[in-house]
Design a protein around this motif. Sequence first.
Motif, mmCIF file in Angstrom:
data_model
loop_
_atom_site.group_PDB
_atom_site.id
_atom_site.type_symbol
_atom_site.label_atom_id
_atom_site.label_comp_id
_atom_site.label_asym_id
_atom_site.label_seq_id
_atom_site.Cartn_x
_atom_site.Cartn_y
_atom_site.Cartn_z
ATOM 1 N N VAL A 24 0.841 -1.201 0.000
ATOM 2 C CA VAL A 24 0.000 0.000 0.000
ATOM 3 C C VAL A 24 0.874 1.248 0.000
ATOM 4 N N ALA A 25 1.895 1.247 0.836
ATOM 5 C CA ALA A 25 2.791 2.403 0.913
ATOM 6 C C ALA A 25 3.536 2.611 -0.395
ATOM 7 N N TYR A 26 3.957 1.518 -1.023
ATOM 8 C CA TYR A 26 4.690 1.633 -2.289
ATOM 9 C C TYR A 26 3.834 2.293 -3.364
ATOM 10 N N VAL A 27 2.593 1.819 -3.498
ATOM 11 C CA VAL A 27 1.705 2.379 -4.522
ATOM 12 C C VAL A 27 1.416 3.839 -4.240
ATOM 13 N N ARG A 28 1.177 4.164 -2.955
ATOM 14 C CA ARG A 28 0.866 5.558 -2.606
ATOM 15 C C ARG A 28 2.048 6.470 -2.878
ATOM 16 N N LEU A 29 3.242 6.034 -2.482
ATOM 17 C CA LEU A 29 4.425 6.875 -2.640
ATOM 18 C C LEU A 29 4.877 6.978 -4.095
ATOM 19 N N ASN A 30 4.572 5.958 -4.888
ATOM 20 C CA ASN A 30 5.029 5.929 -6.281
ATOM 21 C C ASN A 30 3.908 6.176 -7.281
ATOM 22 N N GLU A 31 2.788 6.670 -6.819
ATOM 23 C CA GLU A 31 1.651 6.874 -7.708
ATOM 24 C C GLU A 31 2.017 7.740 -8.911
ATOM 25 N N THR A 32 2.708 8.824 -8.661
ATOM 26 C CA THR A 32 3.068 9.728 -9.756
ATOM 27 C C THR A 32 3.918 9.021 -10.796
ATOM 28 N N ASN A 33 4.882 8.220 -10.336
ATOM 29 C CA ASN A 33 5.751 7.502 -11.273
ATOM 30 C C ASN A 33 5.016 6.404 -12.020
ATOM 31 N N LEU A 34 3.955 5.867 -11.424
ATOM 32 C CA LEU A 34 3.169 4.839 -12.094
ATOM 33 C C LEU A 34 2.253 5.452 -13.153
ATOM 34 N N VAL A 35 1.720 6.632 -12.877
ATOM 35 C CA VAL A 35 0.777 7.268 -13.799
ATOM 36 C C VAL A 35 1.503 7.984 -14.926
ATOM 37 N N TYR A 36 2.582 8.694 -14.598
ATOM 38 C CA TYR A 36 3.296 9.504 -15.588
ATOM 39 C C TYR A 36 4.670 8.885 -15.845
ATOM 40 N N GLN A 37 4.949 8.557 -17.108
ATOM 41 C CA GLN A 37 6.193 7.884 -17.466
ATOM 42 C C GLN A 37 6.849 8.567 -18.677
ATOM 43 N N PRO A 38 7.354 9.777 -18.476
ATOM 44 C CA PRO A 38 7.888 10.548 -19.607
ATOM 45 C C PRO A 38 9.142 9.961 -20.251
ATOM 46 N N ARG A 39 9.844 9.067 -19.559
ATOM 47 C CA ARG A 39 11.080 8.497 -20.125
ATOM 48 C C ARG A 39 10.838 7.205 -20.881
ATOM 49 N N HIS A 40 9.635 6.690 -20.844
ATOM 50 C CA HIS A 40 9.326 5.455 -21.553
ATOM 51 C C HIS A 40 9.049 5.737 -23.035
ATOM 52 N N LEU A 41 9.015 4.676 -23.827
ATOM 53 C CA LEU A 41 8.708 4.751 -25.258
ATOM 54 C C LEU A 41 9.596 5.756 -25.995
ATOM 55 N N GLY A 42 10.856 5.796 -25.622
ATOM 56 C CA GLY A 42 11.783 6.690 -26.298
ATOM 57 C C GLY A 42 11.618 8.132 -25.920
ATOM 58 N N GLY A 43 11.087 8.390 -24.720
ATOM 59 C CA GLY A 43 10.899 9.761 -24.268
ATOM 60 C C GLY A 43 12.212 10.433 -23.932
ATOM 61 N N GLY A 44 12.126 11.563 -23.273
ATOM 62 C CA GLY A 44 13.311 12.367 -23.019
ATOM 63 C C GLY A 44 13.319 13.549 -23.952
ATOM 64 N N ALA A 45 14.454 13.798 -24.562
ATOM 65 C CA ALA A 45 14.574 14.955 -25.443
ATOM 66 C C ALA A 45 13.737 14.773 -26.710
ATOM 67 N N VAL A 46 13.136 15.863 -27.153
ATOM 68 C CA VAL A 46 12.376 15.872 -28.399
ATOM 69 C C VAL A 46 13.348 15.846 -29.567
ATOM 70 N N THR A 47 13.041 15.048 -30.576
ATOM 71 C CA THR A 47 13.929 14.887 -31.738
ATOM 72 C C THR A 47 13.229 15.379 -33.003
#
Length: 297
Positions: A24-47
């Motif tokens: 429960v604590a893990y999900v609560r503390l990491n909710e933002t990282n679970l919902v928003y994943q800007p580095r996945h699917l080749g994210g990061g810098a715009v090309t």
Amino acid sequence: MSPVARRGTLAVAALVVLGYGGAVAYVRLNETNLVYQPRHLGGGAVTPLPDSLHLVSERLTLLSGDGTRLSGIVIPAADTAAQWLLYLHGNAGNVTSSLLPPFYARVHALGLNIAAVDYRGYGDSEARRPSETGVYADARALYDWLRTVRHVPSARIIIYGHSLGSGPATELALHVEAAGLILEGAFTSVPDRGAEVYPWLPVHWLATQQFANLDKIGGVAMPKLLMHARDDSIIPFEHGLRLFAAASAPKQWVELKGGHLRAFLDDSAHFWGPVGEFTLRLRSDLPVGESPLPPAR
């Protein structure tokens, strides 16, 4: 029960409670990282967009309502009077990552302008922690930029939300005037999806990020096109069906193949035919919200 057995049972129960509490604590503390994943699917810098697509693009910089600096991309159409697709992407990657460049090429082939923004914390936008309210503000900033900087009439703006983008797209459509709303691979709410992924956890109680599309879609008056792939493994097909059932008319439903990301490629005829027809109907002389749509399929 012997004292030894009792102590053993209590020890096991304590471990179960600690383990559950830890989850429960893990999900609560990491909710933002679970919902928003800007580095996945080749994210990061715009090309840059691939030269093979023959798309002319412009970088976009604007400020969100709270002063957050946002970055995006604009792909103008040849026709200066063409409609604008206000595109809101999913929870992973950025405005040029994954399969978005070929998606833009197909939209551009329909004769539409494209304006896409990276939410805070995504792509080249300011590195602030994303949040539901922040994402809503970022979507509104792109709409306001189209209206005030590019002077685009509301009747020429079509809001498009894919996956997580369905949240800010639906919220935006509740509060602004636009020609229509397109949702692809949309969910009923983040807690609903989270409860499916973690059925043993009280996700609806834990969640701070809601994106309550199911509660809002009935209040969106503009014409709506909802599309969902039956084989979508990221957002189950049933989410789309529930959203469509709750949506007010006028509305149109399209069932796709190809999963969560590839439907526009793998089921292109069923995808682009309805999208093209929908956008064409929105160019009629009827008032916004009265464009005739075919019966739901």
